[in-house]
Design a protein around this motif. Structure first.
Motif, PDB file in Angstrom:
ATOM      1  N   SER A  91       0.828  -1.203   0.000  1.00 20.48           N
ATOM      2  CA  SER A  91       0.000   0.000   0.000  1.00 20.48           C
ATOM      3  C   SER A  91       0.865   1.256   0.000  1.00 20.48           C
ATOM      4  CB  SER A  91      -0.915   0.023   1.228  1.00 20.48           C
ATOM      5  OG  SER A  91      -0.152   0.273   2.396  1.00 20.48           O
ATOM      6  N   LYS A  92       0.247   2.349  -0.371  1.00 20.66           N
ATOM      7  CA  LYS A  92       0.932   3.641  -0.342  1.00 20.66           C
ATOM      8  C   LYS A  92       1.346   3.983   1.091  1.00 20.66           C
ATOM      9  CE  LYS A  92      -0.545   6.379  -3.365  1.00 20.66           C
ATOM     10  NZ  LYS A  92      -1.398   7.261  -4.151  1.00 20.66           N
ATOM     11  N   GLU A  93       0.489   3.655   2.060  1.00 15.22           N
ATOM     12  CA  GLU A  93       0.811   3.940   3.461  1.00 15.22           C
ATOM     13  C   GLU A  93       2.038   3.142   3.919  1.00 15.22           C
ATOM     14  OE1 GLU A  93       0.012   6.376   5.540  1.00 15.22           O
ATOM     15  OE2 GLU A  93      -1.078   7.093   3.790  1.00 15.22           O
ATOM     16  N   GLN A  94       2.141   1.878   3.475  1.00 12.41           N
ATOM     17  CA  GLN A  94       3.324   1.076   3.823  1.00 12.41           C
ATOM     18  C   GLN A  94       4.583   1.712   3.234  1.00 12.41           C
ATOM     19  OE1 GLN A  94       2.101  -2.780   2.275  1.00 12.41           O
ATOM     20  NE2 GLN A  94       1.944  -3.590   4.367  1.00 12.41           N
ATOM     21  N   LYS A  95       4.477   2.216   2.010  1.00 11.74           N
ATOM     22  CA  LYS A  95       5.626   2.853   1.358  1.00 11.74           C
ATOM     23  C   LYS A  95       6.019   4.134   2.082  1.00 11.74           C
ATOM     24  CE  LYS A  95       4.728   0.829  -3.160  1.00 11.74           C
ATOM     25  NZ  LYS A  95       4.386   1.042  -4.559  1.00 11.74           N
ATOM     26  N   LYS A  96       5.037   4.917   2.494  1.00  7.54           N
ATOM     27  CA  LYS A  96       5.329   6.149   3.239  1.00  7.54           C
ATOM     28  C   LYS A  96       6.005   5.824   4.567  1.00  7.54           C
ATOM     29  CE  LYS A  96       1.714   9.019   1.215  1.00  7.54           C
ATOM     30  NZ  LYS A  96       0.448   9.743   1.455  1.00  7.54           N
ATOM     31  N   GLU A  97       5.495   4.818   5.259  1.00  6.88           N
ATOM     32  CA  GLU A  97       6.090   4.425   6.538  1.00  6.88           C
ATOM     33  C   GLU A  97       7.519   3.923   6.337  1.00  6.88           C
ATOM     34  OE1 GLU A  97       6.853   4.119  10.353  1.00  6.88           O
ATOM     35  OE2 GLU A  97       5.064   5.058   9.533  1.00  6.88           O
ATOM     36  N   TYR A  98       7.742   3.156   5.287  1.00  2.46           N
ATOM     37  CA  TYR A  98       9.083   2.662   4.971  1.00  2.46           C
ATOM     38  C   TYR A  98      10.032   3.844   4.772  1.00  2.46           C
ATOM     39  CZ  TYR A  98      12.901   0.270   2.582  1.00  2.46           C
ATOM     40  OH  TYR A  98      14.142  -0.213   2.227  1.00  2.46           O
ATOM     41  N   LEU A  99       9.609   4.840   3.993  1.00  2.45           N
ATOM     42  CA  LEU A  99      10.474   5.995   3.716  1.00  2.45           C
ATOM     43  C   LEU A  99      10.697   6.826   4.971  1.00  2.45           C
ATOM     44  CD1 LEU A  99       9.151   7.010   0.200  1.00  2.45           C
ATOM     45  CD2 LEU A  99      11.403   6.055   0.752  1.00  2.45           C
ATOM     46  N   ARG A 100       9.667   6.994   5.792  1.00  7.20           N
ATOM     47  CA  ARG A 100       9.849   7.720   7.062  1.00  7.20           C
ATOM     48  C   ARG A 100      10.915   7.034   7.902  1.00  7.20           C
ATOM     49  NH1 ARG A 100       4.363   9.350   6.587  1.00  7.20           N
ATOM     50  NH2 ARG A 100       3.527   7.364   7.263  1.00  7.20           N
ATOM     51  N   HIS A 101      10.826   5.716   7.978  1.00  4.22           N
ATOM     52  CA  HIS A 101      11.808   4.954   8.758  1.00  4.22           C
ATOM     53  C   HIS A 101      13.206   5.060   8.131  1.00  4.22           C
ATOM     54  CE1 HIS A 101      13.467   1.887  11.359  1.00  4.22           C
ATOM     55  NE2 HIS A 101      13.931   1.277  10.284  1.00  4.22           N
ATOM     56  N   LEU A 102      13.283   4.930   6.826  1.00  2.00           N
ATOM     57  CA  LEU A 102      14.570   5.010   6.133  1.00  2.00           C
ATOM     58  C   LEU A 102      15.253   6.346   6.413  1.00  2.00           C
ATOM     59  CD1 LEU A 102      16.465   3.593   4.004  1.00  2.00           C
ATOM     60  CD2 LEU A 102      15.255   4.960   2.287  1.00  2.00           C
ATOM     61  N   LEU A 103      14.477   7.419   6.406  1.00  2.00           N
ATOM     62  CA  LEU A 103      15.044   8.762   6.567  1.00  2.00           C
ATOM     63  C   LEU A 103      15.327   9.138   8.012  1.00  2.00           C
ATOM     64  CD1 LEU A 103      12.870  10.578   3.900  1.00  2.00           C
ATOM     65  CD2 LEU A 103      15.336  10.115   3.767  1.00  2.00           C
ATOM     66  N   THR A 104      14.734   8.440   8.966  1.00  3.86           N
ATOM     67  CA  THR A 104      14.924   8.825  10.370  1.00  3.86           C
ATOM     68  C   THR A 104      15.742   7.818  11.167  1.00  3.86           C
ATOM     69  OG1 THR A 104      12.814   7.816  11.003  1.00  3.86           O
ATOM     70  CG2 THR A 104      12.796  10.171  10.455  1.00  3.86           C
ATOM     71  N   SER A 105      16.030   6.665  10.580  1.00  2.00           N
ATOM     72  CA  SER A 105      16.798   5.642  11.295  1.00  2.00           C
ATOM     73  C   SER A 105      18.287   5.957  11.226  1.00  2.00           C
ATOM     74  CB  SER A 105      16.523   4.268  10.694  1.00  2.00           C
ATOM     75  OG  SER A 105      16.963   4.234   9.348  1.00  2.00           O
ATOM     76  N   THR A 106      19.058   5.160  11.891  1.00  2.00           N
ATOM     77  CA  THR A 106      20.512   5.269  11.817  1.00  2.00           C
ATOM     78  C   THR A 106      20.929   5.115  10.365  1.00  2.00           C
ATOM     79  OG1 THR A 106      20.689   4.309  14.010  1.00  2.00           O
ATOM     80  CG2 THR A 106      22.681   4.285  12.671  1.00  2.00           C
ATOM     81  N   PRO A 107      21.889   5.915   9.904  1.00  2.00           N
ATOM     82  CA  PRO A 107      22.302   5.813   8.490  1.00  2.00           C
ATOM     83  C   PRO A 107      22.647   4.384   8.081  1.00  2.00           C
ATOM     84  CG  PRO A 107      23.377   7.664   9.538  1.00  2.00           C
ATOM     85  CD  PRO A 107      22.647   6.908  10.630  1.00  2.00           C
ATOM     86  N   THR A 108      22.312   4.076   6.834  1.00  2.00           N
ATOM     87  CA  THR A 108      22.601   2.748   6.298  1.00  2.00           C
ATOM     88  C   THR A 108      24.100   2.490   6.271  1.00  2.00           C
ATOM     89  OG1 THR A 108      20.672   2.989   4.861  1.00  2.00           O
ATOM     90  CG2 THR A 108      22.190   1.222   4.325  1.00  2.00           C
ATOM     91  N   LEU A 109      24.850   3.531   5.905  1.00  6.95           N
ATOM     92  CA  LEU A 109      26.297   3.387   5.748  1.00  6.95           C
ATOM     93  C   LEU A 109      27.024   4.381   6.637  1.00  6.95           C
ATOM     94  CD1 LEU A 109      26.616   3.308   1.870  1.00  6.95           C
ATOM     95  CD2 LEU A 109      26.729   1.382   3.424  1.00  6.95           C
ATOM     96  N   ILE A 110      27.992   3.887   7.342  1.00  4.49           N
ATOM     97  CA  ILE A 110      28.893   4.776   8.080  1.00  4.49           C
ATOM     98  C   ILE A 110      30.309   4.289   7.805  1.00  4.49           C
ATOM     99  CG2 ILE A 110      29.594   5.657  10.324  1.00  4.49           C
ATOM    100  CD1 ILE A 110      26.743   5.085  11.315  1.00  4.49           C
ATOM    101  N   TYR A 111      31.037   5.064   7.035  1.00  2.07           N
ATOM    102  CA  TYR A 111      32.432   4.737   6.732  1.00  2.07           C
ATOM    103  C   TYR A 111      33.308   5.800   7.358  1.00  2.07           C
ATOM    104  CZ  TYR A 111      30.713   1.546   3.143  1.00  2.07           C
ATOM    105  OH  TYR A 111      30.093   0.527   2.487  1.00  2.07           O
ATOM    106  N   LEU A 112      34.325   5.353   8.048  1.00  3.94           N
ATOM    107  CA  LEU A 112      35.258   6.302   8.654  1.00  3.94           C
ATOM    108  C   LEU A 112      36.533   6.388   7.834  1.00  3.94           C
ATOM    109  CD1 LEU A 112      34.754   5.229  12.349  1.00  3.94           C
ATOM    110  CD2 LEU A 112      33.649   7.093  11.132  1.00  3.94           C
TER     111      LEU A 112
END
Length: 112
Positions: A91-112
């Protein structure tokens, strides 16, 4: 530069969420094209379709990993959106929730 159907769908949902972003932003320092750059000019969403992975696996190809690493070193907050995770959202709501989580969670990549 082509926009995949997957990337167009992600962009459409981000727009419906009222978020500002650029598609296919080209970083002048590296020449890399960022699939989606959020309005903060730091958060980059890489919408990775099947061509970014070894055939029949969820293992990213070397050039895909290198691009993600380089973008991170350039100061981007790289968030990876794999095609199979997006494809599971019905659903569109599932996609919105996925993107909200993607943008507010810990970064996918952290390279030092």
């Amino acid at each position: 530069v082509t926009h995949s159907r997957l990337q167009k769908d992600v962009a459409r949902v981000l727009a419906e969420m009222g978020l500002e972003f650029l598609e296919e932003y080209v970083d002048e320092r590296s020449g890399y094209s960022v699939d989606v750059l959020m309005s903060d000019k730091l958060t980059a969403i890489e919408v990775d379709g099947p061509s970014h992975y070894a055939r029949g696996t969820h293992t990213p190809l070397g050039n895909t990993l290198m691009k993600h690493r380089h973008l991170s070193h350039l100061g981007f907050d790289v968030r990876i959106l794999p095609y199979w995770e997006w494809d599971e959202l019905k659903s569109k709501e599932q996609k919105k929730e996925y993107l909200r989580h993607l943008l507010t969670s810990t970064p996918t990549l952290i390279y030092l």
